[in-house]
Design an enzyme around this catalytic site. Structure first.
Site, short mmCIF file in Angstrom:
data_model
loop_
_atom_site.label_atom_id
_atom_site.label_comp_id
_atom_site.label_asym_id
_atom_site.label_seq_id
_atom_site.Cartn_x
_atom_site.Cartn_y
_atom_site.Cartn_z
N HIS A 421 0.82 -1.21 0.00
CA HIS A 421 0.00 0.00 0.00
C HIS A 421 0.86 1.27 0.00
O HIS A 421 0.69 2.16 -0.85
CB HIS A 421 -0.92 -0.04 1.22
CG HIS A 421 -1.82 1.13 1.33
ND1 HIS A 421 -1.49 2.26 2.04
CD2 HIS A 421 -3.04 1.38 0.78
CE1 HIS A 421 -2.47 3.14 1.94
NE2 HIS A 421 -3.43 2.62 1.18
N CYS A 797 -1.49 -2.65 -16.20
CA CYS A 797 -1.66 -1.48 -15.33
C CYS A 797 -1.10 -1.73 -13.94
O CYS A 797 -1.27 -0.91 -13.04
CB CYS A 797 -3.11 -1.05 -15.26
SG CYS A 797 -4.17 -2.29 -14.53
C1 PEP Z 1 -2.96 -4.87 -9.80
O1 PEP Z 1 -3.39 -5.73 -9.04
O2 PEP Z 1 -1.99 -5.03 -10.57
C2 PEP Z 1 -3.57 -3.53 -9.81
C3 PEP Z 1 -3.17 -2.62 -10.69
O3 PEP Z 1 -4.53 -3.27 -8.89
P1 PEP Z 1 -4.25 -2.92 -7.36
O4 PEP Z 1 -2.81 -2.61 -7.22
O5 PEP Z 1 -5.13 -1.76 -7.05
O6 PEP Z 1 -4.69 -4.17 -6.67
#
Ligand code: PEP
Ligand code: MG
Length: 846
Positions: A421, A797
């Site tokens: 996080h 992403c």
């Molecule tokens: C991922 O899991 O790669 C993502 C982009 O979503 P998050 O980091 O919000 O879980």
């Protein structure tokens, strides 16, 4: 075969055989620079020397005439790989000393001999440096002292035979290169295990003696900004790089109010040096630092190296050389390391200052910042309100720390990895961040941070966080300002002309979106909508929604969230001015929105007018053993569909609103954590119903695209099913990595260091895409997705999207774009262009 080659303009000297220095000296000769006679020893010759097969060093010395004095310098293929230090004045012995003393004075002769004995004793005979470094070189009997010390330590006279001296110097340098430490050091800098070392043996231009004699170093740019300027020093009666070390008595190069200059004292030599600088720039096509000696008024060029420079300077030099037509745009782009661009976007620790490192962890978000230590988000907000920069120190951060992170100038956590996080949010905010700090002992109750070596930091103590190196420095060290100037923009515009893969940004807030636009991202590839719910006014409404007993109560709470979300989306659409915006529907477990402390629960009970026991019970009931694999993402969308209904309604209404004042918007809606086609079908049906309702109520037509985030292994394997009902697939490699390895992205930091050190993983897979395992899933997903739906748009992403190696992988897999945090967009643009240029270079060679 003599085993060595005289370096002349036409000799066969190659970087891959003789090293970069030998080649450079040849180039200087070709530019008619007065380089003293030099012999080059190729890699294989040096390798043989290490094995005990020496060349005929007497013959080598004879090449330099009667009573030669020479230097030996390393010549590795890439100067950054290092090598043993230069040794000067080989050939000095008692007889030679007497002769020079007679010719130019005892002082000069002493200085030459002394320097050689010291270097020989320490680096060749490997004697205790303390015995030789403590000698006061200005003492009249310094020479006698070191000769005596040599005899005492070895029971032998200092070697007098120049050929023997040269043999020993060559042998020690060759062996030093083959040593384990040297090998590990250069391999860390990217050298292959079998990298070779060349050596150059050069006639010394003495720099001491009669007439104007001395040595100096000159360069023609500032190594910090890259601006054109003449920099360096010249010191009369000196050798090597003494002018730089010994500030006292060194002359400025150009005329200077502060004191005498070389330009005035040695006009002709200075004019020649300026001309040589121009020749290096235009004909060697590089900014070089030239090492020179003046011997009785005559200029000699001993060596030239590429000016070591900051990233900012590297960009300026590359762009100005391309603007002057010296190099092509492609060459300019290839000369800048993409990762180095991040240095230009953030403040940096002044690399010339001293560093007192208190802790080291994972460099999770680049740049440097300093402030007083605080141990809670609330303290960070209070500190911000007082106008005092602070560093937020936490065991790990949770969504409820977000406002504290906004208030802090940097973040440090004990736990976590590259996609924990704290790391993800800090990168998004452009906030320097270190996670998984090793040896950090945190006592939040007493507000104390201890390190393993016993240092103690209290709340209010000042530290500097270097998020580029992962180091926590004691105190407020000097920082360099970011440098986002026109030159930077020019380079990136050249990159955009060339690259063939799109670059979008992950942006959750209007600020992020503005940063994304400033860095010329081609849209938003991931807007994590849940971050919008942590704002003060929304969190309580969100909690009301979570606590709602009936669908009516839930609908009432969502009704209050709707205008807030609509305003968020309208703002994003306006900032992005018609560029694509991909909005991900709600993803985290609901539990993340609830307070975890007793005090927080009491506050919530008050706000919701519920008994504390009710609140505690509900919070406990929502807790999960494994929340990241529990009720989150699309699972919430299916079991509590009203949340997604509200979100898509807000998206559609914002679409209509923003399209009124500008280009028509076509929003992209993304469903997270999908693992089965049926999930997509169920959500899709509801979204279609909301779209139809909004169209009817508003009387306005609009389009949208619905896609899926592929972040569970099953979604990648079943991509064919899923793509058949999706217009795009975006690979969320954070969760995909977590689930492929079965490795918690929030806890991996604890042992990742050990794992990488012991070679279990070549790199932290949350940092560097695992092209073998996770990569295979990406390939399978892309292939199967495209087979079922040839028009499906493919992207990545996860945090890897801004990583040059991952971009290479995605490009080779035919992805349409990568999406990364806004501050990594420039890196991605440059890396993507370099991939095209590299490919062209390879195909040109074929
Ligand atoms: C991922 O899991 O790669 C993502 C982009 O979503 P998050 O980091 O919000 O879980
Ligand atoms: Mg995810």
């Amino acid at each position: 075969m003599p085993g060595y080659t005289e370096i002349t303009p036409s000799a066969e000297i190659e970087i891959q055989l003789h090293g970069g220095r030998a080649k450079c000296l040849q180039r200087l000769l070709r530019l008619d620079m007065p380089v003293p006679k030099t012999l080059g020893l190729a890699f294989d010759a040096v390798h043989s020397i290490a094995a005990g097969h020496l060349p005929d060093t007497a013959a080598m010395m004879a090449e330099f005439g009667e009573d030669p004095i020479v230097s030996v310098r390393p010549s590795s293929e890439d100067p950054d790989w290092g090598g043993p230090g230069a040794i000067l004045n080989i050939g000095m012995n008692d007889a030679h000393h007497a002769k020079i003393a007679k010719e130019v004075g005892k002082e000069a002769a002493d200085a030459l001999y002394l320097r050689f004995i010291q270097a020989y004793a320490i680096h060749v005979a490997r004697l205790d440096p303390d015995e030789f470094e403590v000698v006061d070189t200005n003492a009249s009997d310094a020479l006698e002292q070191v000769l005596q010390a040599y005899e005492d330590e070895t029971d032998e006279r200092f070697p007098q035979d120049p050929a023997q001296q040269l043999s020993e110097v060559l042998r020690s340098m060759a062996r030093a290169w083959e040593g384990t430490t040297a090998r590990i050091l250069r391999q860390a800098k990217g050298a292959p295990a079998d990298a070779g070392l060349g050596l150059v043996v050069q006639k010394m231009a003495l720099g001491v003696g009669a007439g104007e004699s001395g040595s100096g170093v000159i360069q023609f740019i500032s190594e910090i900004t890259g601006e054109r300027t003449v920099k360096g020093r010249y010191l009369s009666q000196s050798q090597g790089r003494d002018a730089l070390i010994d500030g006292e008595g060194a002359l400025f190069l150009t005329k200077d109010d502060r004191g005498p200059s070389m330009e005035e004292r040695c006009q002709a030599c200075f004019a020649d040096l300026i001309e040589y600088g121009v020749a290096c720039r235009t004909r060697l096509r590089e900014e070089m630092q030239i090492e020179f000696t003046i011997e009785n008024g005559a200029l000699c060029i001993l060596d030239a190296v590429r000016v070591p420079r900051s990233s900012r300077a590297a960009v300026r030099v590359a762009v100005s050389m391309a603007n002057e037509g010296i190099i092509t745009h492609e060459e300019a782009l290839m000369r800048v390391e993409p990762r180095a661009l991040t240095e230009l976007l953030h403040k940096q620790v002044d690399w010339k200052g001293t560093r007192d490192v208190a802790l080291k962890g994972i460099a999770a978000s680049p740049g440097a910042a300093q402030g007083r230590i605080v141990f809670s988000a609330i303290a960070a907000q209070a500190s911000d309100a007082r106008g005092e920069p602070c560093v937020l120190v936490r065991r790990e951060t949770a969504p409820e720390d977000i406002r504290g992170m906004h208030s802090a100038s940097a973040v440090l956590t004990e736990r976590g990895g590259m996609s924990s996080h704290a790391a993800v949010i800090a990168r998004g905010l452009g906030l320097p961040c270190i996670v998984g700090a090793r040896g950090m002992i945190l006592n939040t109750r007493d507000k104390i941070l201890k390190t393993l070596d016993g240092r103690i930091f209290k709340e209010g103590d000042i530290v500097t966080i270097d998020g580029s190196t992962g180091e926590v420095l004691v105190g407020a060290v000097n920082l360099l300002e970011p440098a986002l100037d026109g030159v930077f923009q020019t380079l990136l515009s050249w990159a955009d002309d060339i690259r063939d893969i799109g670059v979008r940004a992950n942006a959750d807030t209007p600020d992020d979106a503005q940063t994304a636009r400033n860095f010329a991202a081609q849209g938003i590839g991931l807007c994590r909508t849940e971050h919008m719910f942590f704002e003060d006014d929304r969190l309580t409404v969100m909690r009301e929604m979570i606590f709602a007993d009936s669908p009516e109560d839930r609908a009432a709470a969502l009704e209050r969230l709707l205008p807030m979300q609509r305003a968020d989306f309208t703002r994003l659409f306006e900032i992005m001015q018609g560029q694509p915006v991909c909005i991900r529907l709600f993803d985290p477990p609901l539990h993340e929105f609830l307070p975890h402390s007793r005090e927080g629960m009491r506050e919530l009970a008050g706000a919701l007018d519920l008994p504390l026991s009710d609140v505690t019970r509900r919070v406990e009931a929502l807790a999960e053993f494994n929340p990241m694999l529990g009720m989150r993402g699309v699972r919430l969308g299916i079991t509590v569909p009203e949340i997604y209904d509200m979100q898509v309604r807000a998206i559609f209404e914002a679409t209509i609103e923003a399209s009124r004042n500008g280009a028509p918007i076509v929003p992209e809606i993304m469903i997270p954590l999908v693992s089965a086609k049926r999930e997509v079908e169920l959500v899709k049906t509801r979204i279609e119903a909301v779209a139809a309702a909004v169209r009817t109520i508003e009387g306005v037509e609009f389009d949208y695209r619905l896609g899926v985030m592929v972040e569970t292994p099953r979604a990648a394997l079943r991509a064919s099913d899923i793509a058949s009902c999706s217009s795009f697939l975006s690979f969320g490699t954070n969760d995909l990595t977590q689930m492929t390895y079965g490795l918690s992205r929030d806890d991996a930091g604890r042992f990742m260091g050990d794992y990488v050190q012991q070679g279990v993983f070549p790199e932290d897979p949350f940092h560097m895409l695992d092209t073998e395992g996770v990569g295979e899933l990406l390939m399978i997903g892309a292939e199967r997705g495209r087979e079922a739906n040839p028009d499906v748009v493919l992207s990545i992403c996860g945090e890897h999207g801004g990583n040059p190696e991952s971009i290479a992988f995605c490009r080779s897999a035919g992805f349409d774009y990568v999406s990364c945090s806004p501050f990594r967009v420039p890196v991605a643009r440059l890396a993507a262009a370099q991939l095209v240029i590299q490919e062209q270079t390879v195909s040109d060679k074929d």
